[in-house]
Design a protein around this motif. Structure first.
Motif, PDB file in Angstrom:
ATOM      1  N   LEU A  46      42.621 -48.362  87.888  1.00  0.00           N
ATOM      2  CA  LEU A  46      44.043 -47.803  87.776  1.00  0.00           C
ATOM      3  C   LEU A  46      45.041 -48.261  88.602  1.00  0.00           C
ATOM      4  O   LEU A  46      44.876 -48.556  90.145  1.00  0.00           O
ATOM      5  CB  LEU A  46      43.827 -46.279  88.419  1.00  0.00           C
ATOM      6  N   ASP A  47      45.690 -49.427  88.033  1.00  0.00           N
ATOM      7  CA  ASP A  47      46.818 -50.102  88.678  1.00  0.00           C
ATOM      8  C   ASP A  47      48.018 -49.445  89.202  1.00  0.00           C
ATOM      9  O   ASP A  47      48.677 -49.006  88.335  1.00  0.00           O
ATOM     10  CB  ASP A  47      47.249 -51.305  87.724  1.00  0.00           C
ATOM     11  N   MET A  48      48.142 -49.149  90.503  1.00  0.00           N
ATOM     12  CA  MET A  48      49.207 -48.426  90.938  1.00  0.00           C
ATOM     13  C   MET A  48      50.385 -49.207  91.619  1.00  0.00           C
ATOM     14  O   MET A  48      51.179 -48.931  92.412  1.00  0.00           O
ATOM     15  CB  MET A  48      48.775 -47.438  92.181  1.00  0.00           C
ATOM     16  N   SER A  49      50.186 -50.634  91.193  1.00  0.00           N
ATOM     17  CA  SER A  49      51.138 -51.696  92.071  1.00  0.00           C
ATOM     18  C   SER A  49      52.625 -51.216  91.783  1.00  0.00           C
ATOM     19  O   SER A  49      53.472 -51.613  92.514  1.00  0.00           O
ATOM     20  CB  SER A  49      50.918 -52.955  91.512  1.00  0.00           C
ATOM     21  N   GLU A  50      53.072 -50.672  90.812  1.00  0.00           N
ATOM     22  CA  GLU A  50      54.354 -50.082  90.478  1.00  0.00           C
ATOM     23  C   GLU A  50      54.743 -48.766  91.128  1.00  0.00           C
ATOM     24  O   GLU A  50      55.872 -48.305  90.830  1.00  0.00           O
ATOM     25  CB  GLU A  50      54.765 -50.074  88.839  1.00  0.00           C
ATOM     26  N   VAL A  51      53.903 -48.183  91.634  1.00  0.00           N
ATOM     27  CA  VAL A  51      54.224 -46.500  92.185  1.00  0.00           C
ATOM     28  C   VAL A  51      54.639 -46.935  93.468  1.00  0.00           C
ATOM     29  O   VAL A  51      54.005 -47.332  94.474  1.00  0.00           O
ATOM     30  CB  VAL A  51      52.810 -45.701  91.824  1.00  0.00           C
ATOM     31  N   GLU A  52      55.669 -45.923  93.673  1.00  0.00           N
ATOM     32  CA  GLU A  52      56.295 -46.058  95.022  1.00  0.00           C
ATOM     33  C   GLU A  52      56.085 -44.536  95.637  1.00  0.00           C
ATOM     34  O   GLU A  52      56.247 -44.679  96.968  1.00  0.00           O
ATOM     35  CB  GLU A  52      57.829 -46.428  94.933  1.00  0.00           C
ATOM     36  N   VAL A  76      38.421 -47.155  89.965  1.00  0.00           N
ATOM     37  CA  VAL A  76      38.785 -47.802  90.989  1.00  0.00           C
ATOM     38  C   VAL A  76      40.455 -47.745  91.107  1.00  0.00           C
ATOM     39  O   VAL A  76      41.212 -47.854  89.919  1.00  0.00           O
ATOM     40  CB  VAL A  76      38.268 -49.419  91.375  1.00  0.00           C
ATOM     41  N   ILE A  77      40.972 -47.856  92.080  1.00  0.00           N
ATOM     42  CA  ILE A  77      42.343 -48.300  92.580  1.00  0.00           C
ATOM     43  C   ILE A  77      42.735 -49.498  92.687  1.00  0.00           C
ATOM     44  O   ILE A  77      42.182 -50.128  93.601  1.00  0.00           O
ATOM     45  CB  ILE A  77      42.894 -47.056  93.436  1.00  0.00           C
ATOM     46  N   SER A  78      43.759 -50.134  92.201  1.00  0.00           N
ATOM     47  CA  SER A  78      44.248 -51.379  92.515  1.00  0.00           C
ATOM     48  C   SER A  78      45.901 -51.316  92.827  1.00  0.00           C
ATOM     49  O   SER A  78      46.627 -50.677  92.208  1.00  0.00           O
ATOM     50  CB  SER A  78      43.940 -52.403  91.318  1.00  0.00           C
ATOM     51  N   GLY A  79      46.154 -52.210  93.711  1.00  0.00           N
ATOM     52  CA  GLY A  79      47.631 -52.468  94.003  1.00  0.00           C
ATOM     53  C   GLY A  79      48.262 -51.672  94.859  1.00  0.00           C
ATOM     54  O   GLY A  79      49.491 -51.619  94.753  1.00  0.00           O
ATOM     55  N   PRO A  80      47.680 -50.676  95.453  1.00  0.00           N
ATOM     56  CA  PRO A  80      48.497 -49.355  95.962  1.00  0.00           C
ATOM     57  C   PRO A  80      49.625 -50.137  97.059  1.00  0.00           C
ATOM     58  O   PRO A  80      49.334 -51.043  97.932  1.00  0.00           O
ATOM     59  CB  PRO A  80      47.455 -48.648  96.734  1.00  0.00           C
ATOM     60  N   ARG A  81      50.741 -49.493  97.082  1.00  0.00           N
ATOM     61  CA  ARG A  81      51.901 -50.025  97.854  1.00  0.00           C
ATOM     62  C   ARG A  81      51.503 -49.381  99.360  1.00  0.00           C
ATOM     63  O   ARG A  81      50.648 -48.441  99.543  1.00  0.00           O
ATOM     64  CB  ARG A  81      53.069 -49.618  97.678  1.00  0.00           C
ATOM     65  N   GLY A  82      52.167 -49.735 100.347  1.00  0.00           N
ATOM     66  CA  GLY A  82      51.868 -49.129 101.810  1.00  0.00           C
ATOM     67  C   GLY A  82      52.129 -47.430 101.574  1.00  0.00           C
ATOM     68  O   GLY A  82      51.346 -46.990 102.346  1.00  0.00           O
ATOM     69  N   THR A  83      52.966 -47.169 101.085  1.00  0.00           N
ATOM     70  CA  THR A  83      53.367 -45.758 101.149  1.00  0.00           C
ATOM     71  C   THR A  83      52.154 -45.087 100.408  1.00  0.00           C
ATOM     72  O   THR A  83      51.749 -44.142 100.772  1.00  0.00           O
ATOM     73  CB  THR A  83      54.778 -45.302 100.527  1.00  0.00           C
ATOM     74  N   VAL A  84      51.840 -45.503  99.308  1.00  0.00           N
ATOM     75  CA  VAL A  84      50.848 -44.707  98.337  1.00  0.00           C
ATOM     76  C   VAL A  84      49.526 -44.938  99.312  1.00  0.00           C
ATOM     77  O   VAL A  84      48.819 -43.865  99.315  1.00  0.00           O
ATOM     78  CB  VAL A  84      50.673 -45.553  97.246  1.00  0.00           C
ATOM     79  N   MET A  85      49.182 -46.120  99.615  1.00  0.00           N
ATOM     80  CA  MET A  85      48.113 -46.234 100.616  1.00  0.00           C
ATOM     81  C   MET A  85      47.910 -45.270 101.898  1.00  0.00           C
ATOM     82  O   MET A  85      46.870 -44.705 102.129  1.00  0.00           O
ATOM     83  CB  MET A  85      47.907 -47.745 101.071  1.00  0.00           C
ATOM     84  N   SER A  86      49.166 -44.956 102.390  1.00  0.00           N
ATOM     85  CA  SER A  86      49.183 -44.029 103.458  1.00  0.00           C
ATOM     86  C   SER A  86      48.690 -42.746 103.182  1.00  0.00           C
ATOM     87  O   SER A  86      48.061 -42.040 103.820  1.00  0.00           O
ATOM     88  CB  SER A  86      50.660 -43.966 104.206  1.00  0.00           C
ATOM     89  N   PHE A  97      37.540 -43.247  96.643  1.00  0.00           N
ATOM     90  CA  PHE A  97      37.944 -44.654  95.646  1.00  0.00           C
ATOM     91  C   PHE A  97      37.586 -45.885  96.201  1.00  0.00           C
ATOM     92  O   PHE A  97      37.869 -45.782  97.552  1.00  0.00           O
ATOM     93  CB  PHE A  97      39.243 -44.415  95.345  1.00  0.00           C
ATOM     94  N   ARG A  98      37.099 -46.528  95.561  1.00  0.00           N
ATOM     95  CA  ARG A  98      36.923 -48.055  95.814  1.00  0.00           C
ATOM     96  C   ARG A  98      38.640 -48.621  95.570  1.00  0.00           C
ATOM     97  O   ARG A  98      38.992 -48.358  94.576  1.00  0.00           O
ATOM     98  CB  ARG A  98      36.132 -49.130  95.267  1.00  0.00           C
ATOM     99  N   ILE A  99      39.189 -49.391  96.577  1.00  0.00           N
ATOM    100  CA  ILE A  99      40.544 -49.588  96.608  1.00  0.00           C
ATOM    101  C   ILE A  99      40.675 -51.321  96.764  1.00  0.00           C
ATOM    102  O   ILE A  99      40.016 -51.774  97.553  1.00  0.00           O
ATOM    103  CB  ILE A  99      41.436 -48.863  97.559  1.00  0.00           C
ATOM    104  N   PHE A 100      41.509 -51.737  95.539  1.00  0.00           N
ATOM    105  CA  PHE A 100      41.642 -53.283  95.613  1.00  0.00           C
ATOM    106  C   PHE A 100      42.982 -53.714  95.924  1.00  0.00           C
ATOM    107  O   PHE A 100      43.969 -52.691  95.183  1.00  0.00           O
ATOM    108  CB  PHE A 100      40.897 -54.009  94.381  1.00  0.00           C
ATOM    109  N   PRO A 101      43.205 -54.698  96.515  1.00  0.00           N
ATOM    110  CA  PRO A 101      44.549 -55.342  96.569  1.00  0.00           C
ATOM    111  C   PRO A 101      45.299 -55.713  95.397  1.00  0.00           C
ATOM    112  O   PRO A 101      46.673 -55.506  95.211  1.00  0.00           O
ATOM    113  CB  PRO A 101      44.612 -56.447  97.666  1.00  0.00           C
ATOM    114  N   ASN A 102      44.641 -55.854  94.168  1.00  0.00           N
ATOM    115  CA  ASN A 102      45.214 -56.173  92.892  1.00  0.00           C
ATOM    116  C   ASN A 102      44.283 -55.881  91.746  1.00  0.00           C
ATOM    117  O   ASN A 102      42.957 -55.850  91.810  1.00  0.00           O
ATOM    118  CB  ASN A 102      45.795 -57.773  92.960  1.00  0.00           C
ATOM    119  N   LYS A 103      44.831 -56.082  90.352  1.00  0.00           N
ATOM    120  CA  LYS A 103      43.917 -55.494  89.294  1.00  0.00           C
ATOM    121  C   LYS A 103      42.722 -56.845  89.337  1.00  0.00           C
ATOM    122  O   LYS A 103      41.634 -56.585  88.780  1.00  0.00           O
ATOM    123  CB  LYS A 103      44.811 -55.510  88.196  1.00  0.00           C
ATOM    124  N   GLU A 104      43.085 -57.939  89.658  1.00  0.00           N
ATOM    125  CA  GLU A 104      42.095 -59.020  89.233  1.00  0.00           C
ATOM    126  C   GLU A 104      40.733 -58.744  90.289  1.00  0.00           C
ATOM    127  O   GLU A 104      39.734 -58.883  89.627  1.00  0.00           O
ATOM    128  CB  GLU A 104      42.713 -60.450  89.704  1.00  0.00           C
TER     129      GLU A 104
END
Lengths: 112, 144
Positions: A46-52, A76-86, A97-104
């Motif tokens: 689940l790529d959340m890189s665009e989610v604020e 798994v979750i990928s790309g969460p921004r700082g606010t989402v990660m908090s 969840f396993r969380i990764f910095p990006n989808k790759e």
């Protein structure tokens, strides 16, 4: 909620394209997850890189999908921004969840 | 810091909640707090409004949820008002305290998130309305 879906080997990347994953968008995401899992997808990033912004409804949709996958699959979750990660840390979902910095990196982990 | 008050109201439809969230974030951005703190105030208020829409008004768009925002010199107060049945606030707080031990639960995180993000939560029943007040204390510039 607009979604982008991309199959990469065994893994499916579902990217949330809207900035808010909340009570108004979570039901549609949950519905889509139900369909994708029903089609047999078991390894999902689940790529959340665009989610604020995320609230408990967004979190619930992700947990629901994880449980629906059961032992045979993984979300798994990928790309969460700082606010989402908090919020993931606050709710301790960073331990669920396993969380990764990006989808790759997420897809690479799902392939292993 | 400038002080003041504003009242925001929406019909009880989830599609409307982002408007409250955006307004809270913009208001919070005008006071001396970090971007993260402004985000946290937005999340807390959105959770309280979601609760009111779902549990108090059962998604009836004809019923209004009101958010009063008061900026004072050392505190920000958000009061979320609905016309639903009385809340068992103690039970909600007890459940919120359990969130840490059960991260994998599917639902019921709202009050837990509010409790973790805000400095204080108060509940009052006045007439036919619930008043949930969220408080955030602001550090004074002279504090370390």
């Amino acid at each position: 909620m607009h979604l982008e879906e991309q199959i990469d080997g065994k893994a499916l990347v579902v990217k949330l394209l809207d900035s808010r994953f909340d009570a108004s968008t979570a039901p549609m995401v949950k519905e889509r997850f139900a369909a994708l899992i029903g089609e047999g997808h078991q390894q999902i990033a689940l790529d959340m890189s665009e989610v604020e912004f995320i609230d408990s409804s967004g979190l619930s949709a992700a947990v629901w999908a994880l449980k629906r996958l059961g032992d045979g699959g993984e979300l798994v979750i990928s790309g969460p921004r700082g606010t989402v990660m908090s919020i993931l840390r606050l709710t301790r979902l960073d331990k669920v969840f396993r969380i990764f910095p990006n989808k790759e990196t997420a897809v690479a982990a799902l392939r292993r | 810091m400038r002080t003041g008050a504003i009242t925001l109201s929406i019909g009880s439809h989830s599609e409307n909640v982002f408007l409250i969230g955006l307004a809270i974030n913009k208001i919070a951005a005008s006071i001396p707090v970090t971007e993260q703190a402004a985000f946290e105030m937005e999340v807390a208020v959105v959770e309280a409004v979601n609760n009111a829409i779902e549990h108090a008004h059962h998604h009836n768009p004809a019923k209004q949820v009101t958010v009063e925002v008061r900026l004072e010199t050392d505190i920000v107060r958000f009061t979320i008002i609905d016309q639903g049945a009385p809340i068992d606030f103690e039970a909600a707080m007890d459940a919120a305290a359990g969130m840490e031990n059960a991260p994998q639960i599917e639902r019921g995180r709202g009050f837990g998130i509010i409790r973790a993000l805000m400095d204080e939560i108060k509940y009052q029943r006045n007439g036919c309305a619930n008043y949930v007040t969220l408080l955030k204390y602001l550090k004074q510039p002279s504090e370390p």
